[in-house]
Design an enzyme around this catalytic site. Structure first.
Site, PDB file in Angstrom:
ATOM      1  N   ASN A  40      46.562  -2.933  -6.061  1.00 18.03           N
ATOM      2  CA  ASN A  40      46.812  -1.719  -5.279  1.00 18.03           C
ATOM      3  C   ASN A  40      48.107  -1.042  -5.719  1.00 18.03           C
ATOM      4  OD1 ASN A  40      44.692  -1.100  -3.353  1.00 18.03           O
ATOM      5  ND2 ASN A  40      45.143  -3.076  -2.409  1.00 18.03           N
TER       6      ASN A  40
ATOM      7  N   ASP B  87      43.222  -6.910  -7.966  1.00 23.12           N
ATOM      8  CA  ASP B  87      43.432  -5.561  -7.448  1.00 23.12           C
ATOM      9  C   ASP B  87      44.823  -5.567  -6.838  1.00 23.12           C
ATOM     10  OD1 ASP B  87      43.586  -3.192  -6.067  1.00 23.12           O
ATOM     11  OD2 ASP B  87      41.764  -3.486  -4.880  1.00 23.12           O
TER      12      ASP B  87
ATOM     13  N   GLU C 299      37.577  -8.939  -2.723  1.00 18.46           N
ATOM     14  CA  GLU C 299      36.758  -8.407  -1.623  1.00 18.46           C
ATOM     15  C   GLU C 299      35.356  -9.033  -1.631  1.00 18.46           C
ATOM     16  OE1 GLU C 299      36.607  -4.316  -0.492  1.00 18.46           O
ATOM     17  OE2 GLU C 299      38.739  -3.976  -0.886  1.00 18.46           O
TER      18      GLU C 299
END
Length: 590
Positions: free
Chosen positions: A477, A475, A328
């Site tokens: 998720n 990440d 991100e």
């Protein structure tokens, strides 16, 4: 405030005045050099070049074709010099009469190399070289071709006491690590007459180097930096940058402070400190949903990237990691802030943006420890659709057109880098960095994405770095009981795993999925959570390693629950993201 006796005050003021002249001296010295130099900017592929010099106290700036003959430029300089008066015997007007005096002889202009004239038939791009001398009448100018110069120089918009400040600099024909920076702070001092009621603002020397950390004593002060671009012994015109904002009080304690107690030094010569961190993209933090639904407990100013970047830079710098895998990362944040700031700490960065989005993945590595050999980044959906390596997965996915269409329209990206360790070149390292599909009910999509990612990683290792150690960060998720983690750590996900039907019967596609890589180990163990927001907390982030080639030396402890929840949840005034960085020290097995 400290008070000085009148005699001490006068002495102190004279000292301050003397040293604060440094920035003016730097400018004066450069201008003195400019008076004896002609600065030429000539870049291959550009049609024009520029020629700049000072004549009769005026700056002259010429824009000429690179392919033009030198003789035409010299004639133009001679005509301009003759019209301008001054050096070389040009026509002048008498102060008592408007009638001009007798015309002086034409100005002789020539370009010499080792005392010999350069052919006037030569093209500009070849004629203007370092070491040549331009003669304009009696004036002599040394040619400086493509000297160091800042193309961008900007101070950060938010300055916090106790947090590093690093100007955004881009240099042409130079190296940032060679540039010289001198810092000053603007503060009130007692006047030279010793009258404590009369205050004068002074620029007081504060430090040197590409990074400056203001203290609590600097709160309310502005900062100035004088930056000189350099390329080894060559230098260019200095830039003087003054902050618009004053230094403000920082949040005090941060969630990273206690963790930094374990990273006061870099990892040993045999080790490698690895970090994985979703830093929360500004493009998501600034939405109305983020402010009112996701993070209503976080003050709006603490969601601003200018503020969060102070916390982020302090945190990342304090870990002293050799390898940083970030998710991100906004495109602008990478190019404008993160890359130049971390460069000052010896870290080089690569970036891969997600298609159709404004954020992506960044991998940074310490230049003194690692050398980047090759990159093999892919967008997972594109690789799945076009690379024969994934033809079997694409065929199986075609059994459910709805799921196939969803997977092929996602911009999830995989960053793959191959390094060698500088002090042990035989130790190669393949590093994967990714950020999988976000939806809580998207376990089936993430399984497909991970299947493609592992296949691509296996292929890179076999073809580009046989025998390389392997680290996979990101990440994902995915919680520890997910199909993704079972595939990575166990090597097999059966068709009965509930993630295959996580998004409902319309997108269900049960299949047995095997990893082409041996089972990997979670380097940071089993933390309670890596993501903590108002409505959720759990483990989503991982650093996986290949256990037969790498071992864990140290895991940097996570913040305590009390530290994480001191401002209710994340992000907060003391923590820049809704995720928590994973940090560990690894070493190659013998």
């Amino acid at each position: 405030m400290l008070k000085y006796l009148p005699t001490t005050s006068r002495l102190f003021s004279r000292c301050v005045t003397s040293v604060t002249r440094t920035s003016h001296l730097q400018k004066h010295r450069f201008l003195s050099r400019m008076e004896d130099s002609v600065v030429v900017r000539c870049v291959a592929g550009e049609p024009k070049l520029t020629i700049s010099f000072i004549l009769d106290g005026s700056h002259r700036h010429m824009l000429r074709d690179q392919t033009e003959e030198l003789g035409k430029v010299l004639l133009r300089i001679a005509n301009n010099a003759a019209r301008g008066g001054g050096q070389g015997g040009r026509a002048k007007k008498s102060k008592k009469s408007k009638a001009p005096q007798a015309a002086a002889e034409p100005v002789v202009v020539k370009l010499l190399y080792n005392g010999e004239p350069v052919s006037e038939d030569a093209e500009n791009s070849e004629a203007w070289q370092d070491g040549m001398t331009l003669h304009i009448g009696e004036m002599r100018y040394e040619v400086q071709r493509n000297g160091p110069n800042f193309t961008r120089a900007q101070m950060p918009g938010c300055l916090l006491a106790g947090f590093p400040v690093c100007p955004r600099l881009e240099v042409e024909f130079g190296r940032l690590e060679d540039c010289e920076l001198t810092w000053y702070k603007h503060e009130a001092t007692i006047s030279p007459e010793g009258d404590a009621s009369t205050k004068e603002a002074e620029w007081v020397p504060a430090g040197n180097g590409r990074v400056f950390v203001p203290s609590n004593l600097d709160i309310g002060s502005r900062l100035k930096v004088v930056a000189t671009p350099r390329d080894g012994a060559r230098s260019g015109p200095p830039k003087e940058l003054v902050s618009v904002a004053m230094v403000e009080a920082g949040p005090g304690w941060c969630t990273c402070d206690n963790r930094h107690a374990y990273t006061g030094r870099e990892a040993g010569p045999e080790g490698l400190r690895v970090l994985s961190y979703n830093i929360l993209a500004d493009v998501y933090a600034q939405t109305e949903m983020s402010r009112t639904v996701l993070y209503p407990y976080c003050p709006p100013y603490a969601l601003q990237m200018d503020y969060r970047f102070n916390l982020l830079l302090k945190e990342l710098a304090g870990y002293r990691a050799d390898l940083l895998c970030l998710q991100e990362v906004d495109t602008g944040v990478f190019s404008d802030s993160l890359a130049p700031a971390l460069d000052a700490y010896g870290l080089e960065g690569t970036f891969r943006v997600k298609e159709r989005q404004h954020e992506g993945l960044a991998t940074f590595y310490r230049r003194s420890r690692l050398r980047l050999l090759s990159r093999h980044d892919v967008m997972i959906s594109e690789a799945l659709a076009s690379d024969p390596l994934h033809s079997d997965m694409l065929e199986r996915l075609s059994a459910n057109p709805v799921l196939k269409d969803k997977v092929l329209h996602l911009s999830t990206t995989l960053q793959v880098s191959v390094f060698e360790k500088l002090n042990e070149p035989s130790n190669k390292l393949c590093v994967g960095n990714t950020h999988l599909y976000w939806h809580p009910k998207g376990g089936n999509v993430r399984l497909v994405q991970m299947g493609v990612a592992l296949q691509h990683l296996s292929h890179v290792i076999q073809q580009e770095a046989p025998g390389a150690a392997f680290i996979f960060c990101g990440d994902f998720n995915s919680t520890p009981d997910s199909g993704v983690c079972q595939l990575i750590q166990g090597g097999l996900v059966p068709d009965s795993h509930p993630d295959w039907v996580s998004s409902g019967p319309e997108e269900a596609l049960p299949m047995e999925l095997r990893s082409p890589l041996p089972p990997l180990l979670s380097a940071c163990g089993d933390p309670a959570y890596t993501n903590y927001v108002g409505g959720f907390h759990g483990v989503l982030d991982y650093v996986f390693l290949q256990p037969d080639s790498l071992e864990v030396d140290q895991v940097i402890p996570m913040p305590t629950h009390e530290e994480v929840t001191s401002h209710q949840a994340l992000p907060s005034v003391a923590h820049p993201s809704d995720h928590i960085a994973l940090v560990c020290d690894l070493r190659f097995r013998p």
